[in-house]
Write a protein that holds these residues in place. Structure first.
Motif, mmCIF file in Angstrom:
data_model
loop_
_atom_site.group_PDB
_atom_site.id
_atom_site.type_symbol
_atom_site.label_atom_id
_atom_site.label_comp_id
_atom_site.label_asym_id
_atom_site.label_seq_id
_atom_site.Cartn_x
_atom_site.Cartn_y
_atom_site.Cartn_z
ATOM 1 N N ARG A 84 0.822 -1.221 0.000
ATOM 2 C CA ARG A 84 0.000 0.000 0.000
ATOM 3 C C ARG A 84 0.851 1.265 0.000
ATOM 4 N N THR A 85 1.979 1.215 -0.663
ATOM 5 C CA THR A 85 2.852 2.393 -0.723
ATOM 6 C C THR A 85 2.496 3.249 -1.950
ATOM 7 N N PRO A 86 2.891 4.526 -1.950
ATOM 8 C CA PRO A 86 2.643 5.373 -3.128
ATOM 9 C C PRO A 86 3.305 4.809 -4.389
ATOM 10 N N GLU A 87 4.452 4.122 -4.240
ATOM 11 C CA GLU A 87 5.150 3.557 -5.407
ATOM 12 C C GLU A 87 4.307 2.457 -6.059
ATOM 13 N N VAL A 88 3.718 1.592 -5.213
ATOM 14 C CA VAL A 88 2.849 0.535 -5.757
ATOM 15 C C VAL A 88 1.582 1.170 -6.339
ATOM 16 N N ASP A 89 1.016 2.130 -5.607
ATOM 17 C CA ASP A 89 -0.189 2.834 -6.088
ATOM 18 C C ASP A 89 0.027 3.408 -7.492
ATOM 19 N N ALA A 90 1.261 3.883 -7.738
ATOM 20 C CA ALA A 90 1.538 4.580 -9.000
ATOM 21 C C ALA A 90 1.514 3.656 -10.214
ATOM 22 N N ILE A 91 1.726 2.337 -10.017
ATOM 23 C CA ILE A 91 1.764 1.462 -11.211
ATOM 24 C C ILE A 91 0.704 0.361 -11.218
ATOM 25 N N VAL A 92 0.010 0.183 -10.091
ATOM 26 C CA VAL A 92 -0.873 -0.996 -10.009
ATOM 27 C C VAL A 92 -2.030 -0.956 -11.020
ATOM 28 N N SER A 93 -2.551 0.225 -11.319
ATOM 29 C CA SER A 93 -3.641 0.305 -12.309
ATOM 30 C C SER A 93 -3.156 -0.183 -13.667
ATOM 31 N N GLN A 94 -1.944 0.243 -14.032
ATOM 32 C CA GLN A 94 -1.393 -0.155 -15.340
ATOM 33 C C GLN A 94 -1.106 -1.658 -15.361
ATOM 34 N N VAL A 95 -0.539 -2.157 -14.255
ATOM 35 C CA VAL A 95 -0.225 -3.598 -14.181
ATOM 36 C C VAL A 95 -1.522 -4.410 -14.299
ATOM 37 N N SER A 96 -2.563 -3.946 -13.607
ATOM 38 C CA SER A 96 -3.815 -4.712 -13.620
ATOM 39 C C SER A 96 -4.561 -4.576 -14.945
ATOM 40 N N ALA A 97 -4.112 -3.677 -15.812
ATOM 41 C CA ALA A 97 -4.770 -3.534 -17.116
ATOM 42 C C ALA A 97 -4.157 -4.470 -18.160
ATOM 43 N N ILE A 98 -3.072 -5.159 -17.822
ATOM 44 C CA ILE A 98 -2.418 -6.062 -18.786
ATOM 45 C C ILE A 98 -3.215 -7.371 -18.859
ATOM 46 N N PRO A 99 -3.848 -7.673 -20.010
ATOM 47 C CA PRO A 99 -4.711 -8.858 -20.091
ATOM 48 C C PRO A 99 -4.031 -10.150 -19.637
ATOM 49 N N GLN A 100 -2.750 -10.342 -20.037
ATOM 50 C CA GLN A 100 -2.062 -11.596 -19.668
ATOM 51 C C GLN A 100 -1.869 -11.701 -18.158
ATOM 52 N N ILE A 101 -1.653 -10.569 -17.511
ATOM 53 C CA ILE A 101 -1.494 -10.578 -16.044
ATOM 54 C C ILE A 101 -2.845 -10.890 -15.404
ATOM 55 N N ARG A 102 -3.911 -10.343 -15.973
ATOM 56 C CA ARG A 102 -5.256 -10.626 -15.442
ATOM 57 C C ARG A 102 -5.551 -12.119 -15.531
ATOM 58 N N SER A 103 -5.165 -12.696 -16.647
ATOM 59 C CA SER A 103 -5.466 -14.103 -16.808
ATOM 60 C C SER A 103 -4.662 -14.955 -15.802
ATOM 61 N N GLU A 104 -3.403 -14.567 -15.545
ATOM 62 C CA GLU A 104 -2.590 -15.276 -14.534
ATOM 63 C C GLU A 104 -3.229 -15.138 -13.146
ATOM 64 N N VAL A 105 -3.617 -13.907 -12.822
ATOM 65 C CA VAL A 105 -4.212 -13.650 -11.501
ATOM 66 C C VAL A 105 -5.511 -14.443 -11.338
ATOM 67 N N ASN A 106 -6.337 -14.458 -12.380
ATOM 68 C CA ASN A 106 -7.605 -15.194 -12.301
ATOM 69 C C ASN A 106 -7.360 -16.688 -12.052
ATOM 70 N N SER A 107 -6.342 -17.236 -12.738
ATOM 71 C CA SER A 107 -6.030 -18.664 -12.535
ATOM 72 C C SER A 107 -5.564 -18.909 -11.099
ATOM 73 N N ILE A 108 -4.735 -18.009 -10.603
ATOM 74 C CA ILE A 108 -4.225 -18.179 -9.229
ATOM 75 C C ILE A 108 -5.400 -18.166 -8.237
ATOM 76 N N ILE A 109 -6.297 -17.202 -8.416
ATOM 77 C CA ILE A 109 -7.432 -17.086 -7.479
ATOM 78 C C ILE A 109 -8.339 -18.320 -7.565
ATOM 79 N N ARG A 110 -8.603 -18.764 -8.783
ATOM 80 C CA ARG A 110 -9.489 -19.939 -8.931
ATOM 81 C C ARG A 110 -8.851 -21.170 -8.311
ATOM 82 N N LYS A 111 -7.541 -21.302 -8.490
ATOM 83 C CA LYS A 111 -6.834 -22.475 -7.955
ATOM 84 C C LYS A 111 -6.869 -22.461 -6.421
#
Ligand code: DC
Length: 230
Positions: A84-111
Motif C-alpha cells: 500500500r505504498t505510493p510507489e505501488v499505487d503509481a503502477i498498479v492500475s497499469q499492471v492490472s490492465a495487462i490482459p495476460q497478467i489478469r489471466s494469470e491472476v484469475n487462474s491463481i485465485i481460482r486455484k
C-alpha cells in the motif's frame, strides 16, 4: 460456497469481505492485493511493467497464496504494508490492465479457491473470475464519501510517504478524491476486467451507511441464501 463482491476503491468491499469471511469461517481473497503484490515484486526486481514477457515470467516464477488474515504470501514472504505504498499505487492500475497478467491472476485465485468456501472481492470477481458465484454483491459509494474513507484510513494507518518524514496524512481529501476519480476512469476503461455491475448482482449504495450497517445487510443476505440451500 463462493461469495463475490465487486466495487470501486473505498466502497467498503475489503472491510466487509474480511468481516464476513471471519464470521463465516470462509477464506478471504482480496484480488487487488495480488495485483499489488505483482507490482511490488516488479519494482523490487527492477522489472519495467511495460515489458509484458518479463512481467509474465515474474508471475510464473513466484508462488502466491493468501493467509487467513487476508495478507498475501509470496513464496515464504508475507506482504501487507508493502503493498500500500505510493510507489505501488503509481503502477498498479497499469499492471492490472495487462490482459495476460489478469489471466494469470484469475487462474491463481481460482486455484486457491478450489473446493473452498471463499469471499472474494475486487473489480471483476462477479463478472469474470466467478461468474457462477453463489452470491454476488456490488458495493458502491459516491466519490466524496470514498475519498473521506480513504483519508481517514490513511490517517489511522499512517502509511509512510515517499519522502522521509513526510506523512500521507498531509495529502488533502481533495487530492485523494482526484486520485480515486482517476483510478475509477482507468478501471472502467480496461479492455478486459473493467469494473461493471453484474446483471445478477445485489447493488448496495453504502454512502450513507456505517460499516456495521453494511455488514448487517450483507450478513442477512448471506444467511438467507445459506438457509435457502444457497
Ligand atoms: O482494490 P485495490 O485498490 O487494492 O486494487 C488495486 C488495483 O488493482 C486497482 O487499480 C484495481 C485493480 N484491480 C483489478 O483490476 N481487478 C481486480 N479484481 C482487483 C483490483
Amino acid at each position: 460456497m463462493k461469495v463475490a463482491i465487486d466495487g470501486p476503491a473505498g466502497s467498503g468491499k475489503s472491510t466487509i469481505a474480511r468481516m464476513i469471511a471471519e464470521r463465516l469461517g470462509f477464506l478471504y481473497i482480496n484480488s487487488g492485493s495480488l495485483y499489488r503484490a505483482i507490482s511490488f515484486l516488479a519494482l523490487r526486481e527492477g522489472i519495467d511493467w511495460r515489458d509484458i514477457d518479463k512481467m509474465i515470467s515474474l508471475v510464473k516464477k513466484h508462488h502466491f497464496d493468501y493467509l487467513a488474515d487476508g495478507s498475501v504470501l509470496v513464496d515464504e514472504e508475507r506482504l501487507e504494508e508493502e503493498l500500500r505504498t505510493p510507489e505501488v499505487d503509481a503502477i498498479v492500475s497499469q499492471v492490472s490492465a495487462i490482459p495476460q497478467i489478469r489471466s494469470e491472476v484469475n487462474s491463481i485465485i481460482r486455484k486457491i479457491s478450489e473446493g473452498k468456501d471463499v469471499v472474494s472481492e475486487g473489480r471483476d470477481i462477479t463478472t469474470v473470475v466467478f461468474p457462477d458465484a453463489d452470491v454476488k454483491l456490488y458495493l458502491d459509494a459516491s466519490p466524496n464519501i470514498r475519498a473521506e474513507r480513504r483519508y481517514h484510513e490513511r490517517l489511522e494507518k499512517q502509511v509512510p510517504a515517499k519522502n522521509e518524514g513526510e506523512r500521507v496524512a498531509s495529502i488533502s481529501i481533495e487530492e485523494i478524491r482526484k486520485n480515486i476519480e482517476m483510478r475509477d476512469k482507468l478501471d472502467a476503461q480496461k479492455p478486459i476486467g473493467a469494473l461493471k455491475i453484474a446483471e445478477d448482482a445485489i447493488y448496495l449504495d453504502t454512502s450513507d451507511l456505517t460499516i456495521e450497517q453494511v455488514y448487517d445487510k450483507v450478513y442477512k443476505i448471506l444467511r438467507a441464501r445459506i438457509a435457502h440451500g444457497r
